[in-house]
Design an enzyme around this catalytic site. Structure first.
Site, PDB file in Angstrom:
ATOM      1  CD  GLU A   1       7.220  67.349  57.920  1.00 41.29           C
ATOM      2  OE1 GLU A   1       6.093  67.102  58.377  1.00 41.29           O
ATOM      3  OE2 GLU A   1       8.035  66.464  57.568  1.00 41.29           O
TER       4      GLU A   1
ATOM      5  CD  GLU B   1       4.434  61.516  56.008  1.00 42.26           C
ATOM      6  OE1 GLU B   1       5.293  62.374  56.329  1.00 42.26           O
ATOM      7  OE2 GLU B   1       4.584  60.302  56.221  1.00 42.26           O
TER       8      GLU B   1
HETATM    9  O1  G3I Z   1      12.848  58.503  71.618  1.00 38.31           O
HETATM   10  C1  G3I Z   1      13.345  57.237  71.240  1.00 38.31           C
HETATM   11  C2  G3I Z   1      14.512  56.867  72.161  1.00 38.31           C
HETATM   12  O2  G3I Z   1      13.964  56.662  73.464  1.00 38.31           O
HETATM   13  C3  G3I Z   1      15.136  55.584  71.650  1.00 38.31           C
HETATM   14  O3  G3I Z   1      16.271  55.301  72.457  1.00 38.31           O
HETATM   15  C4  G3I Z   1      15.612  55.846  70.192  1.00 38.31           C
HETATM   16  C5  G3I Z   1      16.274  54.592  69.635  1.00 38.31           C
HETATM   17  O4  G3I Z   1      15.555  54.031  68.657  1.00 38.31           O
HETATM   18  O5  G3I Z   1      14.460  56.171  69.360  1.00 38.31           O
HETATM   19  C6  G3I Z   1      13.895  57.388  69.791  1.00 38.31           C
HETATM   20  O6  G3I Z   1      12.789  57.619  69.001  1.00 38.31           O
HETATM   21  C7  G3I Z   1      13.167  58.092  67.685  1.00 38.31           C
HETATM   22  C8  G3I Z   1      12.511  59.479  67.505  1.00 38.31           C
HETATM   23  O7  G3I Z   1      12.728  59.932  66.139  1.00 38.31           O
HETATM   24  C9  G3I Z   1      13.109  60.505  68.448  1.00 38.31           C
HETATM   25  O8  G3I Z   1      14.438  60.683  68.159  1.00 38.31           O
HETATM   26  C10 G3I Z   1      12.564  57.128  66.693  1.00 38.31           C
HETATM   27  O9  G3I Z   1      13.280  55.898  66.782  1.00 38.31           O
HETATM   28  C11 G3I Z   1      12.753  57.683  65.273  1.00 38.31           C
HETATM   29  O10 G3I Z   1      12.056  56.876  64.339  1.00 38.31           O
HETATM   30  C12 G3I Z   1      12.110  59.088  65.204  1.00 38.31           C
HETATM   31  O11 G3I Z   1      12.376  59.579  63.905  1.00 38.31           O
HETATM   32  C13 G3I Z   1      11.505  60.661  63.559  1.00 38.31           C
HETATM   33  C14 G3I Z   1      10.665  60.222  62.354  1.00 38.31           C
HETATM   34  O12 G3I Z   1       9.850  61.340  61.919  1.00 38.31           O
HETATM   35  C15 G3I Z   1       9.795  59.079  62.741  1.00 38.31           C
HETATM   36  O13 G3I Z   1       8.832  58.897  62.035  1.00 38.31           O
HETATM   37  C16 G3I Z   1      12.387  61.838  63.133  1.00 38.31           C
HETATM   38  O14 G3I Z   1      13.077  62.345  64.295  1.00 38.31           O
HETATM   39  C17 G3I Z   1      11.527  62.954  62.552  1.00 38.31           C
HETATM   40  O15 G3I Z   1      12.364  63.961  61.980  1.00 38.31           O
HETATM   41  C18 G3I Z   1      10.631  62.395  61.437  1.00 38.31           C
HETATM   42  O16 G3I Z   1       9.787  63.451  60.987  1.00 38.31           O
HETATM   43  C19 G3I Z   1       8.887  63.133  59.925  1.00 38.31           C
HETATM   44  C20 G3I Z   1       7.634  63.947  60.145  1.00 38.31           C
HETATM   45  O17 G3I Z   1       7.083  63.665  61.394  1.00 38.31           O
HETATM   46  C21 G3I Z   1       6.636  63.688  59.047  1.00 38.31           C
HETATM   47  N1  G3I Z   1       7.218  63.880  57.718  1.00 38.31           N
HETATM   48  C22 G3I Z   1       8.497  63.233  57.463  1.00 38.31           C
HETATM   49  C23 G3I Z   1       9.479  63.550  58.572  1.00 38.31           C
HETATM   50  C24 G3I Z   1      10.806  62.896  58.304  1.00 38.31           C
HETATM   51  O18 G3I Z   1      10.671  61.505  58.344  1.00 38.31           O
END
Ligand code: G3I
Length: 400
Positions: free
Chosen positions: A283, A177
Site C-alpha cells: 500500500e 493490522e
Molecule cells: O461507499 C460508501 C458510500 O456509500 C458512502 O456514501 C460514503 C460516505 O461515508 O462512504 C463510502 O465508504 C467509504 C469507503 O472508503 C469507500 O469510499 C468509507 O466511508 C471510508 O471509510 C472508506 O475508506 C477506506 C478506508 O481504508 C477504510 O478503512 C479507504 O478508501 C481506503 O483507502 C482505506 O484503505 C486502508 C486499507 O484497507 C488497509 N490499510 C490502510 C489503508 C488506508 O486507511
C-alpha cells in the site's frame, strides 16, 4: 521473484550510486511531457515494463474508477501496472453487508479487469478489525456468537470468494493490522471471541479453502517498528512450525518524505525473508503534507482537526517538494531493486493524487501529492526518477 537473484545482486551497486543524478534528469524530462500519458504523446515508458523480471508493480483501485466516463484512469492502469488490489470492494462490509446479502458487482468488475489485462490480482482483505459489519459477530437476535459459530462464518466467507473467483485472485491479504507497534495483539472482536490464536485460525481456514496457487499474506502498517516486526517474524515461524500455510508478508508502506529510514525498511525486508516468506510492498504512498506527532502509521480510526498550516499546497506542489518526493521514491525503489530476490510486488495505494485516501486522512479535505501521477493522470518527476532507477539498474547489469 527468486530466480532473478543474480541479476538483483549485480544491479544494486550501480542503482544506489545513480539515484541522485537521476532525480535532476527526471525534473526536466517531465516538463517536456516525455512520460506522455492522457493528453500527452503515446506512453514512452511503463512501470510494469521497467521492473519486468524484478517484481510486479501495481496500484489499488477504488470502485469509483469503474464508474468514470470512458474510464481514463483504468486505461492508465492497464498501460502502467501489472498487478491490482481492491481498495474497498472485497472487504467484508462493502462485499457482504448483511448475512447472505452480497455486493458482487464492484468485485466482479475488479477481478474481470485484472484478468482481461493479464494482471496479478490481489484480494484485500479477508479478516480485519475495520469495515467488518457487526452482524458477523452476532446471532439473529443480536447476541454475541461463540467460537465455533464465528469460525463457521469465516469459512463461509472464504468458501464464497474461493468458489466465485477461484484462481482469478492470485494472492489474498488473509489478516490485516492485527498486531500493534509494541508487538502485542490489537484488541478486536476477533481476539475477543477466538483468543490469541485467531490469526492461526484465519490462515488455517484460508489454506484449506483457497487454491494452493493463491498466495496467503499477513498484511500490516509500520512494519519497521521493532515490536511489530519481531512479532510478525515469530508469527511466520510459528505458522510454518505448525504446517499452516503462509506465503508472504505485506508491508503496507504508508510512508513520508522523512521516514522511516531506508535502513529500517531494509531490516524488515531481510527479517521477513529470512523467516521464509516473500515480501510484498502492498500500500505504498509517500505523504508530503505536515503531520502532528503521533499521527503516523495508517490507523483509519485516527482523525485530526485541520488548519491551513496543515494544508500548505492547495494550489500545487512546489518544485522543491517535487524534487524531494522524486528523491524519496528513487531511494525506495533503489532499495526494492537491491532486494528484488525477496520482493514479489510493489503496489501503490491509489493511482493518481486525486484518488489518494491521504487527501482525507488523518485530516479530511486536504490536497496531497503522495503518488507518481498528478490529478490529471500525468507522470510527475517522481515517476521519471523511478523509471530511471530501473533503467540504470538494468544498464548496470548489461555493462558488467
Ligand atoms: O461507499 C460508501 C458510500 O456509500 C458512502 O456514501 C460514503 C460516505 O461515508 O462512504 C463510502 O465508504 C467509504 C469507503 O472508503 C469507500 O469510499 C468509507 O466511508 C471510508 O471509510 C472508506 O475508506 C477506506 C478506508 O481504508 C477504510 O478503512 C479507504 O478508501 C481506503 O483507502 C482505506 O484503505 C486502508 C486499507 O484497507 C488497509 N490499510 C490502510 C489503508 C488506508 O486507511
Amino acid at each position: 521473484m527468486r530466480e532473478e537473484s543474480e541479476v538483483a545482486m549485480i544491479g544494486n551497486v550501480a542503482t544506489m550510486a545513480l539515484v541522485g543524478v537521476l532525480v535532476a534528469v527526471s525534473l526536466c524530462s517531465c516538463a517536456s511531457g516525455a512520460g506522455g500519458e492522457p493528453g500527452g504523446a503515446p506512453p514512452a515508458r511503463s512501470l510494469k515494463d521497467a521492473f519486468a523480471g524484478r517484481f510486479h508493480v501495481g496500484a489499488a483501485l477504488g470502485g469509483g474508477l469503474f464508474r468514470e466516463p470512458g474510464q481514463p484512469t483504468l486505461g492508465l492502469v492497464a498501460r502502467q501496472f501489472g498487478t491490482i488490489s481492491p481498495e474497498n470492494v472485497l472487504k467484508w462490509g462493502p462485499f457482504n453487508p448483511r448475512s447472505r446479502v452480497y455486493n458482487h458487482e464492484g468485485a466482479d468488475a475488479f477481478v474481470k479487469f485484472g484478468r482481461r489485462n493479464g494482471m496479478f490480482v490481489v484480494g484485500h482483505v479477508l479478516f480485519w478489525h475495520s469495515q467488518t459489519p457487526d452482524w458477523v459477530f452476532e446471532d439473529s437476535r443480536g447476541k454475541p456468537i461463540g467460537r465455533e459459530a464465528l469460525l463457521k462464518r469465516m469459512r463461509e466467507r472464504v468458501r464464497h470468494v474461493a468458489s466465485r473467483y477461484r484462481k482469478h485472485i492470485d494472492a489474498w491479504d488473509v489478516v490485516n493490522e492485527a498486531i500493534l507497534d509494541n508487538g502485542k495483539m490489537r484488541k478486536s472482536k476477533w481476539l475477543e471471541v477466538l483468543g490469541d490464536g485467531w490469526i492461526e485460525d484465519a490462515f488455517r481456514i484460508a489454506g484449506e479453502e483457497l487454491p494452493r496457487s493463491t498466495k496467503l499474506l499477513y498484511n500490516d502498517y509500520s512494519m519497521t517498528m521493532r515490536g511489530r516486526r519481531d512479532a510478525v517474524v515469530r508469527l511466520v515461524r510459528e505458522l510454518k512450525r505448525k504446517k499452516i500455510r503462509i506465503d508472504g508478508v505485506g508491508m503496507q508502506g504508508h510512508w513520508s518524505l522523512g521516514g522511516p529510514r531506508i535502513r529500517d525498511i531494509e531490516k524488515s525486508i531481510v527479517a521477513f525473508h529470512e523467516a521464509g516468506v516473500d515480501v510484498h510492498i502492498t500500500e505504498l504512498d509517500v505523504d508530503v503534507l505536515p503531520r502532528k506527532a503521533g499521527m503516523w502509521g495508517a490507523d483509519v480510526a485516527k482523525r485530526l482537526e485541520g488548519d491551513p498550516t496543515m494544508d500548505p499546497y492547495r494550489d500545487g506542489l512546489p518544485e522543491e517538494m517535487q524534487r524531494k518526493l522524486a528523491k524519496r521514491y528513487a531511494d525506495l525503489f533503489g532499495l526494492f531493486l537491491k532486494h528484488s530476490d525477496k520482493i514479489e510486488r510493489v503496489t501503490f495505494w491509489g493511482v493518481t493524487d486525486r484518488h489518494s485516501w491521504l487527501n482525507n486522512w488523518p485530516i479530511k479535505g486536504r490536497t496531497n501529492y503522495p503518488l507518481l501521477f498528478d490529478r490529471e493522470g500525468r507522470p510527475k518527476p517522481a515517476f521519471d526518477a523511478v523509471i530511471n532507477v530501473a533503467r540504470d539498474s538494468a544498464e548496470a547489469v548489461k555493462t558488467r
